[in-house]
Write a protein that holds these residues in place. Sequence first.
Motif, PDB file in Angstrom:
ATOM      1  N   GLY A 183       1.912   9.468   9.460  1.00 24.05           N
ATOM      2  CA  GLY A 183       0.503   9.034   8.833  1.00 24.05           C
ATOM      3  C   GLY A 183       0.370   9.194   7.538  1.00 24.05           C
ATOM      4  N   VAL A 184       0.620  10.537   7.044  1.00 21.35           N
ATOM      5  CA  VAL A 184       0.488  11.074   5.731  1.00 21.35           C
ATOM      6  C   VAL A 184       1.403  10.060   4.878  1.00 21.35           C
ATOM      7  CG1 VAL A 184       0.501  12.956   4.081  1.00 21.35           C
ATOM      8  CG2 VAL A 184      -0.632  13.184   6.177  1.00 21.35           C
ATOM      9  N   GLY A 185       2.626  10.047   5.088  1.00 27.25           N
ATOM     10  CA  GLY A 185       3.417   9.481   4.442  1.00 27.25           C
ATOM     11  C   GLY A 185       3.257   7.841   4.421  1.00 27.25           C
ATOM     12  N   ILE A 186       2.670   7.515   5.432  1.00 26.63           N
ATOM     13  CA  ILE A 186       2.337   5.969   5.369  1.00 26.63           C
ATOM     14  C   ILE A 186       1.398   5.674   4.254  1.00 26.63           C
ATOM     15  CG2 ILE A 186       1.544   3.972   6.672  1.00 26.63           C
ATOM     16  CD1 ILE A 186       3.192   5.242   9.048  1.00 26.63           C
ATOM     17  N   ALA A 187       0.263   6.458   4.610  1.00 27.18           N
ATOM     18  CA  ALA A 187      -0.937   6.475   3.613  1.00 27.18           C
ATOM     19  C   ALA A 187      -0.479   6.498   2.183  1.00 27.18           C
ATOM     20  CB  ALA A 187      -1.791   7.588   3.929  1.00 27.18           C
ATOM     21  N   PHE A 188       0.396   7.343   2.007  1.00 23.36           N
ATOM     22  CA  PHE A 188       0.740   7.525   0.498  1.00 23.36           C
ATOM     23  C   PHE A 188       1.568   6.212  -0.194  1.00 23.36           C
ATOM     24  CE2 PHE A 188       4.020   8.749  -2.645  1.00 23.36           C
ATOM     25  CZ  PHE A 188       3.367   9.504  -3.471  1.00 23.36           C
ATOM     26  N   LEU A 189       2.670   6.031   0.744  1.00 23.54           N
ATOM     27  CA  LEU A 189       3.180   4.604   0.213  1.00 23.54           C
ATOM     28  C   LEU A 189       2.582   3.332   0.207  1.00 23.54           C
ATOM     29  CD1 LEU A 189       6.654   5.368   2.092  1.00 23.54           C
ATOM     30  CD2 LEU A 189       6.048   5.748  -0.255  1.00 23.54           C
ATOM     31  N   ALA A 190       1.592   3.402   1.231  1.00 22.94           N
ATOM     32  CA  ALA A 190       0.815   2.103   1.123  1.00 22.94           C
ATOM     33  C   ALA A 190      -0.342   2.067   0.139  1.00 22.94           C
ATOM     34  CB  ALA A 190      -0.051   1.987   2.565  1.00 22.94           C
ATOM     35  N   THR A 191      -1.058   3.153  -0.132  1.00 24.63           N
ATOM     36  CA  THR A 191      -1.664   3.251  -1.380  1.00 24.63           C
ATOM     37  C   THR A 191      -1.186   3.097  -2.643  1.00 24.63           C
ATOM     38  OG1 THR A 191      -3.069   5.230   0.007  1.00 24.63           O
ATOM     39  CG2 THR A 191      -3.379   4.961  -2.316  1.00 24.63           C
ATOM     40  N   THR A 223     -13.768  -4.118  -5.735  1.00 17.25           N
ATOM     41  CA  THR A 223     -15.073  -4.015  -6.501  1.00 17.25           C
ATOM     42  C   THR A 223     -15.200  -2.312  -6.457  1.00 17.25           C
ATOM     43  OG1 THR A 223     -16.066  -4.316  -4.220  1.00 17.25           O
ATOM     44  CG2 THR A 223     -15.924  -6.138  -5.667  1.00 17.25           C
ATOM     45  N   SER A 224     -15.799  -1.936  -7.599  1.00 18.58           N
ATOM     46  CA  SER A 224     -16.096  -0.625  -7.814  1.00 18.58           C
ATOM     47  C   SER A 224     -15.008   0.294  -7.418  1.00 18.58           C
ATOM     48  CB  SER A 224     -17.246  -0.380  -6.886  1.00 18.58           C
ATOM     49  OG  SER A 224     -18.566  -1.142  -7.193  1.00 18.58           O
ATOM     50  N   PRO A 225     -13.923   0.216  -8.049  1.00 15.43           N
ATOM     51  CA  PRO A 225     -12.555   1.073  -7.678  1.00 15.43           C
ATOM     52  C   PRO A 225     -12.807   2.530  -8.413  1.00 15.43           C
ATOM     53  CG  PRO A 225     -12.252  -0.316  -9.619  1.00 15.43           C
ATOM     54  CD  PRO A 225     -13.496  -0.757  -8.975  1.00 15.43           C
ATOM     55  N   ASP A 226     -12.816   3.604  -7.396  1.00 17.26           N
ATOM     56  CA  ASP A 226     -12.911   4.854  -7.971  1.00 17.26           C
ATOM     57  C   ASP A 226     -11.685   5.760  -7.893  1.00 17.26           C
ATOM     58  OD1 ASP A 226     -13.255   4.833  -5.075  1.00 17.26           O
ATOM     59  OD2 ASP A 226     -14.114   6.405  -5.163  1.00 17.26           O
ATOM     60  N   PHE A 227     -10.551   5.258  -7.580  1.00 15.38           N
ATOM     61  CA  PHE A 227      -9.163   6.165  -7.434  1.00 15.38           C
ATOM     62  C   PHE A 227      -8.322   5.061  -7.998  1.00 15.38           C
ATOM     63  CE2 PHE A 227      -5.574   7.359  -4.592  1.00 15.38           C
ATOM     64  CZ  PHE A 227      -5.359   8.355  -5.232  1.00 15.38           C
ATOM     65  N   LEU A 228      -8.350   5.404  -9.322  1.00 14.64           N
ATOM     66  CA  LEU A 228      -7.509   4.764 -10.247  1.00 14.64           C
ATOM     67  C   LEU A 228      -7.911   3.019 -10.044  1.00 14.64           C
ATOM     68  CD1 LEU A 228      -3.862   6.183  -9.914  1.00 14.64           C
ATOM     69  CD2 LEU A 228      -5.578   6.725 -11.831  1.00 14.64           C
ATOM     70  N   TYR A 229      -6.874   2.303  -9.334  1.00 12.22           N
ATOM     71  CA  TYR A 229      -7.282   1.038  -9.237  1.00 12.22           C
ATOM     72  C   TYR A 229      -7.937   0.348  -7.833  1.00 12.22           C
ATOM     73  CZ  TYR A 229      -4.379   0.769 -13.447  1.00 12.22           C
ATOM     74  OH  TYR A 229      -3.602   1.083 -14.648  1.00 12.22           O
ATOM     75  N   VAL A 230      -7.973   1.385  -6.730  1.00 12.11           N
ATOM     76  CA  VAL A 230      -8.421   1.186  -5.775  1.00 12.11           C
ATOM     77  C   VAL A 230      -9.596   2.044  -5.115  1.00 12.11           C
ATOM     78  CG1 VAL A 230      -6.001   0.257  -4.960  1.00 12.11           C
ATOM     79  CG2 VAL A 230      -7.021   2.432  -4.657  1.00 12.11           C
ATOM     80  N   ARG A 231     -10.204   2.209  -4.167  1.00 13.81           N
ATOM     81  CA  ARG A 231     -11.279   2.850  -3.335  1.00 13.81           C
ATOM     82  C   ARG A 231     -10.584   4.051  -2.937  1.00 13.81           C
ATOM     83  NH1 ARG A 231     -15.883   0.345  -1.832  1.00 13.81           N
ATOM     84  NH2 ARG A 231     -16.563  -1.439  -3.137  1.00 13.81           N
ATOM     85  N   SER A 232     -11.245   5.005  -3.101  1.00  6.53           N
ATOM     86  CA  SER A 232     -10.720   6.375  -2.998  1.00  6.53           C
ATOM     87  C   SER A 232     -10.551   6.546  -1.089  1.00  6.53           C
ATOM     88  CB  SER A 232     -11.646   7.605  -3.060  1.00  6.53           C
ATOM     89  OG  SER A 232     -13.009   7.246  -2.752  1.00  6.53           O
ATOM     90  N   ILE A 255      -7.790   4.784   5.623  1.00  8.35           N
ATOM     91  CA  ILE A 255      -7.475   3.374   6.413  1.00  8.35           C
ATOM     92  C   ILE A 255      -6.101   3.157   6.808  1.00  8.35           C
ATOM     93  CG2 ILE A 255      -7.671   0.971   6.607  1.00  8.35           C
ATOM     94  CD1 ILE A 255     -10.347   2.275   6.619  1.00  8.35           C
ATOM     95  N   PHE A 256      -5.045   3.623   5.715  1.00 11.51           N
ATOM     96  CA  PHE A 256      -3.877   3.482   5.914  1.00 11.51           C
ATOM     97  C   PHE A 256      -3.407   4.606   6.974  1.00 11.51           C
ATOM     98  CE2 PHE A 256      -3.368   1.460   1.496  1.00 11.51           C
ATOM     99  CZ  PHE A 256      -3.402   0.212   2.187  1.00 11.51           C
ATOM    100  N   PHE A 257      -3.858   5.813   6.762  1.00 17.22           N
ATOM    101  CA  PHE A 257      -3.542   6.647   7.817  1.00 17.22           C
ATOM    102  C   PHE A 257      -3.829   6.485   9.290  1.00 17.22           C
ATOM    103  CE2 PHE A 257      -4.618  10.472  10.284  1.00 17.22           C
ATOM    104  CZ  PHE A 257      -3.619  11.350  10.160  1.00 17.22           C
ATOM    105  N   ALA A 258      -4.926   5.992   9.377  1.00 15.78           N
ATOM    106  CA  ALA A 258      -5.462   5.311  10.580  1.00 15.78           C
ATOM    107  C   ALA A 258      -4.750   4.381  11.329  1.00 15.78           C
ATOM    108  CB  ALA A 258      -7.129   5.160  10.655  1.00 15.78           C
ATOM    109  N   GLY A 259      -4.492   3.379  10.360  1.00 12.79           N
ATOM    110  CA  GLY A 259      -3.782   2.327  10.994  1.00 12.79           C
ATOM    111  C   GLY A 259      -2.162   2.578  11.337  1.00 12.79           C
TER     112      GLY A 259
END
Length: 225
Positions: free
Chosen positions: A158-166, A181-190, A195-199
């Motif tokens: 899950g952690v690996g998937i979250a990292f790669l997908a982000t 809209t309103s990115p706060d973690f480089l170009y995306v939302r923090s 979400i990727f981990f849960a997915g």
Amino acid sequence: MAENDAVPTLPKKCGPYISSITSRGMNLVIRGIVLFFIGVFLALVLNLLQIQRNVTLFPPDVITSIFSSAWWVPPCCGTASAVIGLLYPCMDRHLGEPHKFKREWSSVMRCVAVFVGINHASAKVDFANNIQLSLTLAALSIGLWWTFDRSRSGFGLGVGIAFLATLVSQLLVYNGVYQYTSPDFLYVRSWLPCIFFAGGITMGNIGRQLAMYECKVIAEKSHED
């Protein structure tokens, strides 16, 4: 409940979905197709939630397909879902740690419902700032893993998937494919890694259940024969 049901020891060719299919490769293909369409469906529904709340924005000429989603999003999510769903039981097998926790379809369906709820919260619930939202979704995502998985392999994948997908999302936004809209973690939302981990955990549970279903079918057929 079947929380502690042991996984039966079965021959390598665990299947089939159809009585005439005994090839392990064919069973993998069938499982992959099922996982692909599940991923496509979830992608359409969840992406619709994000677009309705203007969390993600696509260029006007891109919004041409069903549910106002860019055409490439459902196939990409479906492919990722198939890979993840096949990878989880494969890792369990190679690590020698068969997943025995809450192995029934009702638990898998609840996991899917919780995942949809987490995604819904990211789009619908208003927080004072993104940090509070990110921490809340992180807690919910880890809670999902603890409630429906609890395996070390599941958490690590899950952690690996979250990292790669982000990372892939960052590259797509950087190249102007879409934007947040309103990115706060480089170009995306923090909160996106949550979400990727849960997915990943959700699709992994579906993949594990499909694999176990194959084994149950062949076990029943072996007893009949």
